[in-house]
Design an enzyme around this catalytic site. Structure first.
Site, short mmCIF file in Angstrom:
data_model
loop_
_atom_site.label_atom_id
_atom_site.label_comp_id
_atom_site.label_asym_id
_atom_site.label_seq_id
_atom_site.Cartn_x
_atom_site.Cartn_y
_atom_site.Cartn_z
N THR A 263 0.86 -1.18 0.00
CA THR A 263 0.00 0.00 0.00
C THR A 263 0.90 1.23 0.00
O THR A 263 1.98 1.24 0.59
CB THR A 263 -0.95 0.03 1.22
OG1 THR A 263 -0.20 0.22 2.41
CG2 THR A 263 -1.78 -1.26 1.30
N GLY B 203 2.29 2.28 -2.76
CA GLY B 203 3.38 1.73 -3.57
C GLY B 203 3.73 2.56 -4.79
O GLY B 203 4.45 2.10 -5.66
N SER C 294 5.22 5.63 -4.73
CA SER C 294 6.20 6.69 -4.48
C SER C 294 7.13 6.25 -3.34
O SER C 294 6.79 5.37 -2.55
CB SER C 294 5.42 7.96 -4.06
OG SER C 294 6.28 8.98 -3.60
N TYR D 91 1.59 12.87 14.19
CA TYR D 91 2.24 11.86 13.34
C TYR D 91 3.04 10.88 14.20
O TYR D 91 2.95 9.66 14.02
CB TYR D 91 3.17 12.55 12.33
CG TYR D 91 3.98 11.62 11.48
CD1 TYR D 91 3.43 11.03 10.34
CD2 TYR D 91 5.30 11.30 11.81
CE1 TYR D 91 4.19 10.16 9.55
CE2 TYR D 91 6.05 10.43 11.04
CZ TYR D 91 5.49 9.87 9.91
OH TYR D 91 6.23 9.01 9.13
#
Ligand code: NAP
Length: 198
Positions: A13, A15, A17, A151
């Site tokens: 997933t 995938g 970049s 994050y």
């Protein structure tokens, strides 16, 4: 040629970049048939072209459960199994405590936590016994990073997912591992880190 991953089916997933694309290229080079996802069709098409004939692109947002259902329905129909799952789609931007918005939290946790959880859970019927599941966390999952708490917390959750799921899935001999990269020069790193710090 006899390659290490001949006959293996992989899903990466995010995938299209950066880390995901490089991984998908390596999996294909090792002989795997590779499915990749991303939200942008043009980037998906370009990534499939870069990986080659072993790749199939499926446009899907990892935070949208119906998109995940469609991904697994397509893999089930064409391959009937999954050997390698790299739940890598993710990202985030900086926001100091005091300015964090509901949208910021929901977007980052939606992809990095909710998305990873359901990417793996929905894969379970397709994963073979002995399959390999790899999640992408970050070094910031265990560090404090200014302006990056949402994050960082999302990646701490991913780190624990791996530790807990390895126990949940041990009867099926499904290995669950987490990679925690430091800063890697990818399109996703963007302007988060100044050039001299990379
Ligand atoms: P990237 O170059 O921006 O690649 C991110 C990939 O994820 C793209 O294919 C993107 O495609 C996809 N993506 C993002 N959100 C998505 C969503 N909701 N659904 C489906 N696909 C989605 O970034 P990267 O640096 O390679 O990052 C990959 C992973 O490594 C991320 O989980 C990131 O948090 C983690 N990481 C990166 C670094 C670093 O320094 N680069 C360090 C530690 C951890 P679309 O935008 O088209 O959807």
């Amino acid at each position: 040629m006899n390659k290490q991953l001949n006959g293996k089916i992989a899903l990466v997933t995010g995938g299209t970049s950066g880390i995901g694309l490089a991984t998908a290229q390596e999996l294909a080079a090792q002989g795997a048939r590779v499915f990749i996802t991303g939200r942008r069709q043009a980037e998906l098409d370009a990534a499939v072209a870069a990986i080659g004939a072993a790749a199939t692109g499926i446009r899907a947002d990892a935070s949208v459960l119906s998109d995940l259902d469609a991904v697994y329905a397509q893999i089930a129909k064409s391959e009937g199994k999954l050997d390698i799952l790299f739940a890598n789609a993710g990202g985030g931007d900086m926001m100091p405590l005091g300015a964090i918005t509901e949208e910021h939290f929901d977007r980052i946790f939606g992809t990095n936590v909710r998305g990873v959880l359901f990417t793996v859970q929905k894969a379970l019927p397709l994963l073979v016994n002995g399959a390999s599941v790899i999640l992408t966390s970050s070094t910031t999952s265990v560090l404090g990073t200014a302006n990056f708490s949402v994050y960082s917390a999302s990646k701490a959750a991913v780190r624990n997912f791996a530790r807990s799921w390895a126990l949940d899935l041990k009867e099926r001999a499904i290995r669950v591992n987490v990679v925690s990269p430091g800063p890697i020069r990818t399109p996703g790193l963007g302007d988060l880190v100044p050039d001299e710090a990379r």
